[in-house]
Design an enzyme around this catalytic site. Structure first.
Site, PDB file in Angstrom:
ATOM      1  NE  ARG A  66      40.728 -32.005  16.485  1.00  0.00           N
ATOM      2  CZ  ARG A  66      39.867 -32.230  17.478  1.00  0.00           C
ATOM      3  NH1 ARG A  66      40.151 -31.824  18.705  1.00  0.00           N
ATOM      4  NH2 ARG A  66      38.730 -32.852  17.255  1.00  0.00           N
ATOM      5  CB  CYS A 106      42.841 -35.435   8.147  1.00  0.00           C
ATOM      6  SG  CYS A 106      42.880 -36.380   6.628  1.00  0.00           S
TER       7      CYS A 106
END
Length: 311
Positions: free
Chosen positions: A134, A245
């Protein structure tokens, strides 16, 4: 129901211990316990043991929770304390998120000893150390000339490697630095338009056995309702996108009175493609708002972006 003893499960990192102590101290005060009646049990997780590669390559962020889940299910601990952003999308059926403490500042911090002033001040071709897809995607979105490299470990380890000169910069959560009492002179707090946080960032989550009414009633005395509404929206958004993730997903819900505003973002790994969704509504509709934001992104995202997200 009265509680005479509590065992609080936690990871052993300095930040995890700081957060577990916050929860323990609040429970001791709320329940009128002697501190000796509430003890910490440190449990080493698979995620703590893997330091040589990104978690995305090892199975996802559930690696920070499964040993704590097992201890809860076995009755070895009464509750477990987590960084909310580390919680996987789904928990075992017998466990629940019992609530969250009031959220800290959600923003990220860029630490760049040679280029203070934020992302724009990074030198051309800078290398930013991070294990977060991210963060890496949003840095590349702002600065396509910047590259990223894997930097894992606890906060102090990452800062040490940065100051050894292995990287030009790194990114950390402001909440974690504050809870550890770390003051970093080379830090610049990034605005939410530059770096949208991870779902759950800044919040301490507490899990418990669904059937343990005594512990859940005790925890009800310290949990924060508005943070619960915000996280309900964010986690619903993440669930629709099947977020892990392995996917650059960011999301933040903010509560003002009985109103909630959610902003969600899905990015390509290189940061050059992204889709954003915003929803506003009553806090009682938090989960529905999150789901709707996720579905909008599914409708608008390109096939390549959806494939990356597992859809």
């Amino acid at each position: 129901m009265s509680i005479s003893r509590l065992v609080v499960g936690t990871r052993g990192s300095p930040l995890a211990l700081a957060q577990a102590n916050i929860v323990r101290d609040r429970l001791v005060a709320a329940l009128g316990l002697d501190p000796a009646q509430a003890t910490l049990q440190v449990i080493r997780t698979t995620g703590d043991m893997i330091q040589d590669r990104a978690l995305a390559e090892a199975g996802g962020k559930g690696l920070f929770t499964k040993e704590l889940d097992s201890a809860l299910l076995a009755g070895d601990i009464d509750l477990a304390v987590h960084s909310a952003k580390d919680l996987p999308t789904w928990l075992p059926d017998e466990l629940v998120i019992a609530g969250y403490l009031e959220r800290e500042d959600v923003r990220d911090v860029l630490i760049a000893p040679g280029a203070r002033g934020g992302v724009a001040a990074l030198p051309a071709g800078a290398v930013v150390g991070t294990a977060s897809l991210r963060r890496a995607a949003q840095i590349r979105r702002l600065r396509p000339d910047v590259s990223t490299g894997l930097l894992r470990g606890n906060v102090h380890t990452r800062l040490a490697r940065l100051h050894e000169g292995r990287f030009d910069a790194t990114l950390l959560a402001l909440a974690g630095l504050r809870r550890l009492g770390v003051e970093e002179p080379a830090a610049t707090v990034l605005g939410l338009d530059e770096m949208l946080p991870a779902v759950g960032q800044g919040a301490i989550a507490i899990t418990a056995r669904a059937a343990d009414e005594a512990v859940r009633e005790a925890l009800a005395r310290i949990i924060h309702a508005d943070t619960g509404y915000a996280l309900a929206a964010e986690r619903a958004f993440l669930t629709v996108l099947d977020g892990s993730c392995r996917t650059p997903i960011a999301g933040l819900a903010q509560v003002d009175g009985d109103r909630l505003r959610l902003r969600g973002l899905l990015l390509s790994v290189d940061g050059q493609e992204w889709v954003e969704s915003v929803r506003e509504g009553h806090v009682s509709d938090a989960a529905a708002l999150g789901e709707d934001a996720g579905r909008e992104i599914q409708r608008r995202a390109s096939p390549a972006l959806l494939q990356q997200a597992g859809r």
